[in-house]
Design an enzyme around this catalytic site. Structure first.
Site, mmCIF file in Angstrom:
data_model
loop_
_atom_site.group_PDB
_atom_site.id
_atom_site.type_symbol
_atom_site.label_atom_id
_atom_site.label_comp_id
_atom_site.label_asym_id
_atom_site.label_seq_id
_atom_site.Cartn_x
_atom_site.Cartn_y
_atom_site.Cartn_z
ATOM 1 N N ASP A 87 -3.203 -3.094 -2.500
ATOM 2 C CA ASP A 87 -4.257 -2.082 -2.556
ATOM 3 C C ASP A 87 -4.082 -1.243 -3.826
ATOM 4 O OD1 ASP A 87 -5.216 0.863 -0.636
ATOM 5 O OD2 ASP A 87 -6.468 -0.566 -1.729
ATOM 6 N N ASN A 88 -5.153 -0.609 -4.280
ATOM 7 C CA ASN A 88 -5.105 0.403 -5.348
ATOM 8 C C ASN A 88 -4.677 -0.111 -6.715
ATOM 9 O OD1 ASN A 88 -3.581 2.032 -2.709
ATOM 10 N ND2 ASN A 88 -5.646 2.593 -3.388
ATOM 11 N N GLU A 130 -11.423 4.068 -1.391
ATOM 12 C CA GLU A 130 -11.885 4.390 -0.038
ATOM 13 C C GLU A 130 -12.770 5.642 -0.005
ATOM 14 O OE1 GLU A 130 -8.740 3.620 -0.823
ATOM 15 O OE2 GLU A 130 -7.336 5.175 -0.314
ATOM 16 N N LYS A 187 2.967 3.348 -5.663
ATOM 17 C CA LYS A 187 2.399 2.358 -6.597
ATOM 18 C C LYS A 187 3.451 1.843 -7.579
ATOM 19 C CE LYS A 187 -0.799 3.386 -4.040
ATOM 20 N NZ LYS A 187 -0.788 2.620 -2.756
ATOM 21 N N ASP A 222 0.837 -1.199 0.000
ATOM 22 C CA ASP A 222 0.000 0.000 0.000
ATOM 23 C C ASP A 222 0.872 1.248 0.000
ATOM 24 O OD1 ASP A 222 -2.571 1.406 2.204
ATOM 25 O OD2 ASP A 222 -2.333 1.445 0.016
HETATM 26 N N1 LIG Z 1 8.307 2.088 3.029
HETATM 27 C C1 LIG Z 1 8.048 2.853 1.940
HETATM 28 N N2 LIG Z 1 8.827 2.738 0.857
HETATM 29 C C2 LIG Z 1 8.575 3.538 -0.212
HETATM 30 N N3 LIG Z 1 7.588 4.450 -0.255
HETATM 31 C C3 LIG Z 1 6.820 4.577 0.830
HETATM 32 C C4 LIG Z 1 6.990 3.795 1.940
HETATM 33 N N4 LIG Z 1 6.073 4.158 2.870
HETATM 34 C C5 LIG Z 1 5.325 5.113 2.307
HETATM 35 N N5 LIG Z 1 5.786 5.407 1.121
HETATM 36 C C6 LIG Z 1 5.303 6.467 0.300
HETATM 37 C C7 LIG Z 1 3.905 6.096 -0.143
HETATM 38 C C8 LIG Z 1 2.960 7.236 -0.016
HETATM 39 C C9 LIG Z 1 1.501 6.804 0.024
HETATM 40 C C10 LIG Z 1 1.171 5.631 -0.924
HETATM 41 N N6 LIG Z 1 -0.279 5.494 -1.116
HETATM 42 C C11 LIG Z 1 -0.884 6.178 -2.101
HETATM 43 O O1 LIG Z 1 -0.257 6.936 -2.821
HETATM 44 C C12 LIG Z 1 -2.378 6.063 -2.263
HETATM 45 C C13 LIG Z 1 -3.042 7.009 -3.036
HETATM 46 C C14 LIG Z 1 -4.433 6.964 -3.194
HETATM 47 C C15 LIG Z 1 -5.127 7.979 -4.029
HETATM 48 C C16 LIG Z 1 -6.199 7.598 -4.845
HETATM 49 C C17 LIG Z 1 -6.860 8.547 -5.623
HETATM 50 C C18 LIG Z 1 -6.441 9.874 -5.597
HETATM 51 F F1 LIG Z 1 -7.082 10.797 -6.331
HETATM 52 C C19 LIG Z 1 -5.374 10.266 -4.789
HETATM 53 C C20 LIG Z 1 -4.725 9.322 -4.005
HETATM 54 C C21 LIG Z 1 -5.193 5.958 -2.559
HETATM 55 C C22 LIG Z 1 -4.525 5.010 -1.788
HETATM 56 O O2 LIG Z 1 -5.219 4.021 -1.159
HETATM 57 C C23 LIG Z 1 -3.128 5.048 -1.631
HETATM 58 O O3 LIG Z 1 -2.541 4.073 -0.891
HETATM 59 MG MG LIG Z 2 -3.959 2.474 -0.559
#
Ligand SMILES: Nc1ncnc2c1ncn2CCCCCNC(=O)c1cc(-c2ccc(F)cc2)cc(O)c1O
Ligand SMILES: [Mg+2]
Length: 215
Positions: free
Chosen positions: A169-170, A199, A144, A141
């Site tokens: 997810d997603n 969500e 992406k 999650d």
């Molecule tokens: N350990 C690690 N390693 C690398 N990256 C890492 C990390 N730990 C965090 N991150 C950095 C991830 C930042 C958040 C990722 N999730 C998402 O980007 C996300 C976006 C949407 C979304 C959908 C429609 C829209 F219009 C806008 C946004 C929905 C979701 O359910 C999402 O999970």
């Molecule tokens: Mg998500």
């Protein structure tokens, strides 16, 4: 400056949820994100699918990539038997700080290891640092475009073994096309798409469950 959205989510938990009651923490976050401010938690609809997969797998060790505010961490940890744990990786220190407090409020801190850092940096150290043999369940999650490279990295590090379940997810919104193509076409995975919604919205999204069949 204004508070951040994660800070406002934590406030909603502290106002509405009961310490030590994970379900009340989940309910408080879902209510806030549905009626006050949208946020990228897996949410209640996809969260129920996550619950059913966790219950079906009854994992001893879980890896979660992308903690955010800890909503799915709490959903997973509340279903784990004694001795089982979830290691959750969060890149953003501000998100991690909020997630620690949300997880503590739910009373599940003994079942959770929150690690700050990028998945690509941490995955190669998992065995050595946490004494993990292989993960029973991986919940993807995070970024992406990291789903596919991190899955390949987990395979290379021997952290995915026969029977390991990946739940992503997603896969529709925002979408992970290269990951989907990989798990759906690879002879080493058995994949299933759980159709749902993004969500707190009516937009389509879903979870992809992929069982590793071994080499
Ligand atoms: N350990 C690690 N390693 C690398 N990256 C890492 C990390 N730990 C965090 N991150 C950095 C991830 C930042 C958040 C990722 N999730 C998402 O980007 C996300 C976006 C949407 C979304 C959908 C429609 C829209 F219009 C806008 C946004 C929905 C979701 O359910 C999402 O999970
Ligand atoms: Mg998500």
């Amino acid at each position: 400056t204004r508070t951040s959205r994660p800070q406002r989510i934590l406030k909603a938990v502290q106002r509405k949820a009961t310490v030590g009651d994970p379900q009340s923490v989940i309910t408080a976050i879902d209510h806030f994100c549905r009626h006050r401010e949208w946020a990228m938690n897996v949410g209640d609809e996809k969260g129920s699918i996550l619950d059913s997969v966790v219950s079906e797998v009854s994992p001893v060790t879980v890896l979660e990539l992308g903690t955010y505010c800890g909503y799915s961490t709490v959903r997973i940890a509340r279903l784990l038997p004694p001795g089982a744990c979830v290691i959750t990786l969060e890149f953003n220190p501000d998100y991690a700080a909020i997630a620690r407090q949300v997880i503590k409020w739910s009373g599940l801190e003994d079942k959770v290891q929150l690690v700050e850092g990028a998945s690509g940096d941490w995955i190669p150290w998992m065995k050595e640092h946490f004494g993990v043999q292989a993960f029973d369940l991986v919940f993807l999650d995070h970024w992406k475009e990291r789903y596919l490279p991190d899955t390949k990295l987990l395979e290379e590090c021997g952290l995915i073994q026969k029977g390991t379940v990946l739940l992503a997810d997603n896969v529709i919104c925002p979408g992970t096309p290269d990951y989907l193509e990989y798990v759906r076409n690879s002879p080493r995975y058995n994949s299933h798409y759980y159709r749902s919604h993004l969500e707190y919205t009516k937009a389509e999204d879903g979870l992809e469950k992929s069982v590793f069949l071994g080499y």
